[in-house]
Design a protein around this motif. Sequence first.
Motif, short mmCIF file in Angstrom:
data_model
loop_
_atom_site.label_atom_id
_atom_site.label_comp_id
_atom_site.label_asym_id
_atom_site.label_seq_id
_atom_site.Cartn_x
_atom_site.Cartn_y
_atom_site.Cartn_z
N VAL A 191 -7.91 9.21 5.07
CA VAL A 191 -9.26 8.65 5.25
C VAL A 191 -9.47 8.14 6.67
N LEU A 192 -8.50 7.38 7.20
CA LEU A 192 -8.66 6.84 8.55
C LEU A 192 -8.77 7.94 9.60
N LEU A 193 -7.85 8.89 9.55
CA LEU A 193 -7.89 9.98 10.53
C LEU A 193 -9.14 10.84 10.35
N GLY A 194 -9.54 11.06 9.10
CA GLY A 194 -10.76 11.82 8.85
C GLY A 194 -12.00 11.13 9.38
N LEU A 195 -12.12 9.83 9.12
CA LEU A 195 -13.27 9.07 9.63
C LEU A 195 -13.31 9.05 11.14
N ILE A 196 -12.16 8.82 11.75
CA ILE A 196 -12.10 8.80 13.22
C ILE A 196 -12.51 10.17 13.77
N GLY A 197 -11.96 11.21 13.17
CA GLY A 197 -12.28 12.57 13.62
C GLY A 197 -13.75 12.91 13.46
N ALA A 255 2.95 3.24 10.55
CA ALA A 255 3.78 2.27 9.83
C ALA A 255 4.04 2.77 8.41
N PHE A 256 3.03 3.31 7.77
CA PHE A 256 3.18 3.80 6.41
C PHE A 256 4.07 5.05 6.36
N LEU A 257 4.01 5.84 7.43
CA LEU A 257 4.80 7.07 7.49
C LEU A 257 6.21 6.82 8.04
N VAL A 279 0.79 -1.24 0.00
CA VAL A 279 0.00 0.00 0.00
C VAL A 279 0.82 1.29 0.00
N THR A 280 2.13 1.21 -0.18
CA THR A 280 2.95 2.43 -0.09
C THR A 280 2.60 3.48 -1.13
N THR A 281 2.04 3.09 -2.25
CA THR A 281 1.70 4.09 -3.27
C THR A 281 0.49 4.94 -2.90
N PHE A 282 -0.34 4.45 -2.01
CA PHE A 282 -1.50 5.24 -1.61
C PHE A 282 -1.65 5.33 -0.09
N ASP A 283 -0.52 5.18 0.66
CA ASP A 283 -0.56 5.22 2.12
C ASP A 283 -1.05 6.56 2.66
N HIS A 284 -0.71 7.66 1.99
CA HIS A 284 -1.13 8.98 2.45
C HIS A 284 -2.66 9.12 2.38
N TRP A 285 -3.27 8.48 1.39
CA TRP A 285 -4.73 8.50 1.30
C TRP A 285 -5.35 7.67 2.42
N ILE A 340 -8.77 15.19 12.14
CA ILE A 340 -9.08 15.54 10.75
C ILE A 340 -7.98 16.44 10.19
N LEU A 341 -7.56 17.43 10.96
CA LEU A 341 -6.49 18.32 10.50
C LEU A 341 -5.17 17.58 10.30
N MET A 342 -4.88 16.61 11.19
CA MET A 342 -3.64 15.83 11.04
C MET A 342 -3.69 15.00 9.75
N GLY A 343 -4.82 14.38 9.47
CA GLY A 343 -4.97 13.60 8.24
C GLY A 343 -4.81 14.48 7.01
N THR A 344 -5.40 15.66 7.05
CA THR A 344 -5.29 16.60 5.94
C THR A 344 -3.84 17.05 5.75
N LYS A 345 -3.16 17.30 6.85
CA LYS A 345 -1.74 17.71 6.79
C LYS A 345 -0.89 16.61 6.14
N ILE A 346 -1.10 15.36 6.53
CA ILE A 346 -0.35 14.24 5.96
C ILE A 346 -0.58 14.18 4.45
N LEU A 347 -1.83 14.29 4.04
CA LEU A 347 -2.16 14.24 2.62
C LEU A 347 -1.52 15.39 1.86
N LEU A 348 -1.65 16.60 2.38
CA LEU A 348 -1.11 17.77 1.71
C LEU A 348 0.41 17.72 1.63
N GLU A 349 1.07 17.22 2.67
CA GLU A 349 2.53 17.08 2.63
C GLU A 349 2.94 16.10 1.54
N HIS A 350 2.24 14.99 1.43
CA HIS A 350 2.58 13.99 0.42
C HIS A 350 2.34 14.50 -0.99
#
Length: 186
Positions: free
Chosen positions: A75-81, A124-126, A65-71, A172-182
């Motif tokens: 998604v996981l952090l967003g759903l949890i949030g 793990a992905f990060l 899953v390394t090619t889409f780990d940021h997604w 949610i903000l942490m998930g968005t930050k990870i995505l935007l950084e990637h």
Amino acid sequence: MSLFTLFVTAVGLSMDAFAVSVCKGLAMKKLSPKKALIIGLWFGSFQALMPGIGYLLGTRFEKYVTTFDHWIAFVLLGLIGFNMIREALTGEEEQTDDSTDAKTMFLLAVATSIDALAVGITYAFLQVQILPAITFIGAVTFSLSVAGVKIGNLFGLKYKSRAEIAGGVILILMGTKILLEHLGVL
């Protein structure tokens, strides 16, 4: 992962445990430091254990899953949030008492740390250094849980839903930050 990012994530993850700790404190007629420490130990330990388990699971499947780990992280952090915010806004009150028996605390500790399992998978992905991260998360959760018991004993349920909303927004903000950084935006 920076110390600030880890701290913000730890605070976000600990908000469920904090909210339950506030309820436990509310149920106490008189503040019991021993019970506050027991509650903090249960929540802090499970909040450290679950991302460790998630990390182990994530490393097993990392190559797939390394090619889409940021997604996945987004998604996981967003759903949890969003789930934390939804639970806070529905106004459903949890029935709690001041019991700290093993069965009660085990169930509460697992219930409040499920989101940490998903965060461990994203770690793990990060490729986060997991031992310092889970130690830090556990310590932050322990501290906030002990404080939550005291706050609950002093102020009651007034701030419970606000804490859950704040935790959800942080994740949610942490998930968005990870995505935007990637994606190279940040």
